[in-house]
Design an enzyme around this catalytic site. Structure first.
Site, PDB file in Angstrom:
ATOM      1  N   HIS A  50      -5.873   2.951   0.202  1.00  8.26           N
ATOM      2  CA  HIS A  50      -5.594   2.593   1.589  1.00  8.26           C
ATOM      3  C   HIS A  50      -5.296   3.845   2.424  1.00  8.26           C
ATOM      4  O   HIS A  50      -4.388   3.859   3.250  1.00  8.26           O
ATOM      5  CB  HIS A  50      -4.431   1.589   1.656  1.00  8.26           C
ATOM      6  CG  HIS A  50      -4.585   0.596   2.763  1.00  8.26           C
ATOM      7  ND1 HIS A  50      -4.025   0.781   3.994  1.00  8.26           N
ATOM      8  CD2 HIS A  50      -5.247  -0.581   2.830  1.00  8.26           C
ATOM      9  CE1 HIS A  50      -4.327  -0.249   4.773  1.00  8.26           C
ATOM     10  NE2 HIS A  50      -5.065  -1.084   4.094  1.00  8.26           N
ATOM     11  N   TYR A  87       0.839  -1.190   0.000  1.00  6.44           N
ATOM     12  CA  TYR A  87       0.000   0.000   0.000  1.00  6.44           C
ATOM     13  C   TYR A  87       0.876   1.242   0.000  1.00  6.44           C
ATOM     14  O   TYR A  87       1.834   1.334   0.764  1.00  6.44           O
ATOM     15  CB  TYR A  87      -0.939  -0.003   1.203  1.00  6.44           C
ATOM     16  CG  TYR A  87      -1.992  -1.067   1.060  1.00  6.44           C
ATOM     17  CD1 TYR A  87      -2.839  -1.047  -0.046  1.00  6.44           C
ATOM     18  CD2 TYR A  87      -2.121  -2.091   1.974  1.00  6.44           C
ATOM     19  CE1 TYR A  87      -3.798  -2.033  -0.221  1.00  6.44           C
ATOM     20  CE2 TYR A  87      -3.081  -3.078   1.812  1.00  6.44           C
ATOM     21  CZ  TYR A  87      -3.917  -3.036   0.704  1.00  6.44           C
ATOM     22  OH  TYR A  87      -4.854  -4.003   0.536  1.00  6.44           O
TER      23      TYR A  87
END
Ligand code: D8T
Ligand code: MG
Length: 404
Positions: free
Chosen positions: A212, A158
């Site tokens: 995210h 992420y």
């Protein structure tokens, strides 16, 4: 109607994939009748167990199993200061177990109790990641061969920087350890990734991406605009919950479909963005909002505003939690898509009756209740495990901690 009461409530931690899962079992005054629910908040699992055993169990033993709504409201109010992921997961374990019991008493799978099927199978999406484009594309190919048509694509972790332009990451002296990323490099690498994916796989594949919660509002807006040409199915969690008001601006300026909400824990966080139609998909983690009782209300609330569901389905969700939310996926008309992370063999042994996926569609068992069981002996083979928090310590190049 015969009164049936709660005889005992038990909690279990099991980690078949080295990810701690929390399961709650509600036993009743009928010897063979029990229900199970998911209370997995993996990063604070022991706190959830304490909340169930020390606080909920003493107030619930002896209560009728029939009045789920009243029990849910009482559990929620019983701490006065309420909510948050620890307490909500504790509620969820009990709530889902009570729904499981209700389904067993009715002799119906929950989706039928909830109004019946709106569709025969549940379309799911998978997560394809890798540190090189070759790895990402190999995974996409693998999933497509298995029949999946919705794939969330990721280069690097992420906020990952893999494959981006050569923005050098220079840290100040004595910078602490962490999961460093460079927002600009990250954004550029994702745009290039989708350019290549559309070139190599064409336009039939449904693609998505999970920010995210790693970008600032201004960066996210730019990023969303840059992604427009690639026709995403959705852009996931583009902002942290605290910045959700900025979805108004993103919505007004781009056409990218927006999914939001895996970190939400309270109606206060979703009310405004849903009723203003600032997002397209609601992807809460059902146990983090308190279980099936609030999730049904949320799904119906979203329906009124044309927002579809895309419930969170990572590996830090137990198969019982996955099966429970799939009853909503089947019975809510505004279902959008279900995230799915697969089950390992150990999980299938612990949770007999796991949902099955064929050709990109998930199917749940037709047995009464949630339709999945829990084998305590199998679960005990995979005890609590210490987990690595490292990936959660996100930092910008200058060392500033980023709270996803
Ligand atoms: O959408 C997802 O599956 C991810 O955001 C995971 O939930 C997160 O990495 C923690 O499990
Ligand atoms: Mg996510």
């Amino acid at each position: 109607m015969k009164d049936i009461t709660i005889r005992n409530i038990r909690t279990f931690i099991t980690a078949p994939q080295k990810v701690n899962l929390v399961v709650v079992k509600v036993e009743t005054s009928e010897p063979e009748l029990y229900g199970i629910g998911c209370a997995t908040f993996t990063w604070r699992c022991k706190a959830v167990v304490t909340a169930v055993e020390e606080y909920l169990k003493p107030m619930l033993v002896g209560k009728s199993v029939h009045n789920i709504e009243d029990i849910w409201q009482s559990m929620m109010g019983s701490s006065y200061w309420r909510g948050g992921p620890v307490l909500n997961n504790a509620l969820s374990g009990v709530d889902e177990a009570l729904w499981d019991i209700k389904g067993k008493l009715a002799g119906m799978p929950l989706y039928s109790l909830f109004g019946g099927k709106c569709r025969e199978g549940i379309a799911v999406y998978r997560h394809a990641d890798g540190t090189t484009m070759d790895q990402v594309e190999d995974k996409i190919n693998e999933y497509m061969e298995q029949g999946y048509r919705y794939i969330r694509c990721h280069l690097g972790l992420y906020g990952g920087n893999a494959g981006g332009s050569m923005q050098t990451m220079i840290h100040p002296e004595n910078a602490p350890a962490g999961a460093y990323y460079h927002p600009k490099t990250y954004m550029q690498s994702v745009v290039k990734m989708f350019e290549q994916i559309r070139r190599d796989f064409g336009w039939d594949l449904e693609i998505m991406h999970d920010v995210h919660e790693r970008l600032s509002p201004a960066d996210t807006l730019n990023f969303a605009k840059e992604l427009e040409p690639y026709k995403l199915f959705f852009l996931e969690d583009a902002l942290p919950p605290e910045q959700a008001g900025y979805f108004k601006i993103i919505r007004e300026q781009t056409s990218v479909p927006l999914a939001m909400g895996e970190l939400f824990t309270s109606p206060a966080e979703w009310k405004t963005i849903v009723q203003n139609q600032w997002i397209d998909f609601m992807r809460v983690h059902v146990s983090d909002i308190g279980g099936l009782t609030p999730a049904r209300k949320l799904a119906h609330f979203c329906e009124a505003f044309g927002v579809r569901t895309a419930f969170h389905g990572p590996n830090d969700l137990s198969p019982v939690g996955m099966a429970a939310q799939m009853h909503l996926d089947l019975s809510c008309t505004n279902f959008g898509i279900q995230e799915f992370s697969g089950f390992c063999e150990a999980e299938k042994a612990i949770f007999p009756g796991c949902p099955e996926v064929r050709n990109g569609y998930a199917y749940i068992s037709d047995r009464p209740g949630i339709g999945i069981d829990f084998d305590e002996k199998e679960a005990a083979k995979y005890p609590y495990t210490d987990m690595d928090f490292g990936w959660l310590f996100s930092r910008l190049p200058d060392g500033t901690a980023v709270r996803p």
